[in-house]
Motif scaffolding. Sequence first.
Motif, short mmCIF file in Angstrom:
data_model
loop_
_atom_site.label_atom_id
_atom_site.label_comp_id
_atom_site.label_asym_id
_atom_site.label_seq_id
_atom_site.Cartn_x
_atom_site.Cartn_y
_atom_site.Cartn_z
N MET A 144 -47.76 -37.06 -4.15
CA MET A 144 -47.39 -35.80 -3.51
C MET A 144 -46.05 -35.95 -2.80
O MET A 144 -45.73 -37.01 -2.29
CB MET A 144 -48.47 -35.39 -2.50
N ASP A 145 -45.29 -34.89 -2.80
CA ASP A 145 -44.07 -34.74 -2.01
C ASP A 145 -43.01 -35.83 -2.26
O ASP A 145 -42.53 -36.44 -1.31
CB ASP A 145 -44.44 -34.68 -0.53
N PRO A 146 -42.62 -36.07 -3.52
CA PRO A 146 -41.57 -37.05 -3.76
C PRO A 146 -40.23 -36.55 -3.24
O PRO A 146 -39.90 -35.37 -3.38
CB PRO A 146 -41.55 -37.20 -5.28
N LYS A 147 -39.47 -37.45 -2.60
CA LYS A 147 -38.18 -37.08 -2.02
C LYS A 147 -37.20 -38.24 -2.14
O LYS A 147 -37.57 -39.40 -2.04
CB LYS A 147 -38.33 -36.75 -0.54
N PHE A 148 -35.91 -37.91 -2.32
CA PHE A 148 -34.84 -38.89 -2.31
C PHE A 148 -34.55 -39.32 -0.88
O PHE A 148 -34.65 -38.53 0.06
CB PHE A 148 -33.54 -38.29 -2.87
N SER A 149 -34.11 -40.57 -0.73
CA SER A 149 -33.57 -41.02 0.57
C SER A 149 -32.20 -40.38 0.75
O SER A 149 -31.61 -39.86 -0.20
CB SER A 149 -33.46 -42.54 0.59
N GLN A 150 -31.66 -40.44 1.95
CA GLN A 150 -30.36 -39.83 2.23
C GLN A 150 -29.23 -40.42 1.40
O GLN A 150 -28.29 -39.72 1.05
CB GLN A 150 -30.03 -39.96 3.72
N ASN A 151 -29.32 -41.70 1.05
CA ASN A 151 -28.26 -42.33 0.27
C ASN A 151 -28.60 -42.41 -1.23
O ASN A 151 -27.91 -43.09 -1.99
CB ASN A 151 -27.92 -43.72 0.81
N SER A 152 -29.68 -41.76 -1.63
CA SER A 152 -30.12 -41.68 -3.04
C SER A 152 -30.49 -43.03 -3.64
O SER A 152 -30.52 -43.19 -4.85
CB SER A 152 -29.05 -41.03 -3.92
N SER A 153 -30.82 -44.03 -2.81
CA SER A 153 -31.13 -45.35 -3.34
C SER A 153 -32.62 -45.58 -3.56
O SER A 153 -33.00 -46.53 -4.24
CB SER A 153 -30.58 -46.44 -2.42
N PHE A 154 -33.47 -44.72 -3.01
CA PHE A 154 -34.90 -44.83 -3.27
C PHE A 154 -35.58 -43.47 -3.14
O PHE A 154 -34.98 -42.51 -2.64
CB PHE A 154 -35.58 -45.88 -2.38
N ILE A 155 -36.82 -43.42 -3.61
CA ILE A 155 -37.64 -42.22 -3.55
C ILE A 155 -38.92 -42.58 -2.81
O ILE A 155 -39.50 -43.65 -3.05
CB ILE A 155 -37.98 -41.72 -4.96
N PHE A 179 -37.92 -34.88 -10.98
CA PHE A 179 -38.87 -33.82 -11.27
C PHE A 179 -40.22 -34.39 -11.70
O PHE A 179 -40.28 -35.33 -12.48
CB PHE A 179 -38.32 -32.84 -12.32
N PRO A 180 -41.30 -33.84 -11.15
CA PRO A 180 -42.66 -34.26 -11.52
C PRO A 180 -43.21 -33.37 -12.63
O PRO A 180 -42.98 -32.16 -12.65
CB PRO A 180 -43.45 -34.05 -10.22
N ILE A 181 -43.91 -34.00 -13.57
CA ILE A 181 -44.61 -33.26 -14.62
C ILE A 181 -45.95 -33.95 -14.87
O ILE A 181 -45.98 -35.13 -15.23
CB ILE A 181 -43.81 -33.21 -15.94
N ALA A 182 -47.03 -33.23 -14.66
CA ALA A 182 -48.39 -33.71 -14.96
C ALA A 182 -48.68 -35.10 -14.38
O ALA A 182 -49.19 -35.97 -15.06
CB ALA A 182 -48.63 -33.70 -16.46
N GLY A 183 -48.37 -35.31 -13.11
CA GLY A 183 -48.69 -36.56 -12.44
C GLY A 183 -47.70 -37.69 -12.69
O GLY A 183 -47.88 -38.79 -12.20
N LYS A 184 -46.67 -37.43 -13.48
CA LYS A 184 -45.63 -38.44 -13.71
C LYS A 184 -44.34 -37.97 -13.07
O LYS A 184 -44.10 -36.78 -12.93
CB LYS A 184 -45.44 -38.68 -15.20
N LEU A 185 -43.51 -38.92 -12.68
CA LEU A 185 -42.26 -38.62 -12.01
C LEU A 185 -41.11 -39.05 -12.91
O LEU A 185 -41.08 -40.17 -13.41
CB LEU A 185 -42.22 -39.40 -10.69
N GLY A 191 -45.33 -27.37 -17.83
CA GLY A 191 -43.91 -27.50 -17.52
C GLY A 191 -43.66 -27.95 -16.10
O GLY A 191 -44.56 -28.03 -15.28
N SER A 192 -42.41 -28.24 -15.85
CA SER A 192 -42.00 -28.63 -14.51
C SER A 192 -41.87 -27.39 -13.64
O SER A 192 -41.28 -26.40 -14.05
CB SER A 192 -40.65 -29.36 -14.58
N VAL A 193 -42.44 -27.44 -12.43
CA VAL A 193 -42.37 -26.29 -11.53
C VAL A 193 -41.44 -26.54 -10.36
O VAL A 193 -41.13 -25.63 -9.62
CB VAL A 193 -43.77 -25.89 -11.01
N SER A 194 -40.97 -27.77 -10.21
CA SER A 194 -40.07 -28.07 -9.11
C SER A 194 -39.14 -29.21 -9.52
O SER A 194 -39.44 -29.98 -10.42
CB SER A 194 -40.84 -28.45 -7.85
N TYR A 195 -38.02 -29.29 -8.84
CA TYR A 195 -37.10 -30.39 -9.05
C TYR A 195 -36.29 -30.57 -7.77
O TYR A 195 -36.26 -29.71 -6.91
CB TYR A 195 -36.18 -30.16 -10.25
#
Length: 70
Positions: free
Chosen positions: A44-55, A17-23, A2-6
């Motif tokens: 590792m450590d996927p994050k949104f940009s401040q304007n939500s236009s990229f990760i 949200f990441p699940i088993a190596g997929k985003l 399951g997903s452990v973070s979002y």
Amino acid sequence: MGSVSYQWAPSSEMILFPIAGKLYLWDAASKSVKSLNDKPTNMMDPKFSQNSSFITFTENQNVKKIDLVT
């Protein structure tokens, strides 16, 4: 497994949200989920940009970006 973070986008219109190596990205407007990568990776450590236009995330000691606009 399951997903452990979002993460909510700063715009509050998407959830990442990441699940088993997929985003995955859930879009509130369309109420749909899409995969952002074709095959599982060791990202590792996927994050949104401040304007939500990229990760951004790290993979194999490199910083990578996924454009959500195009």
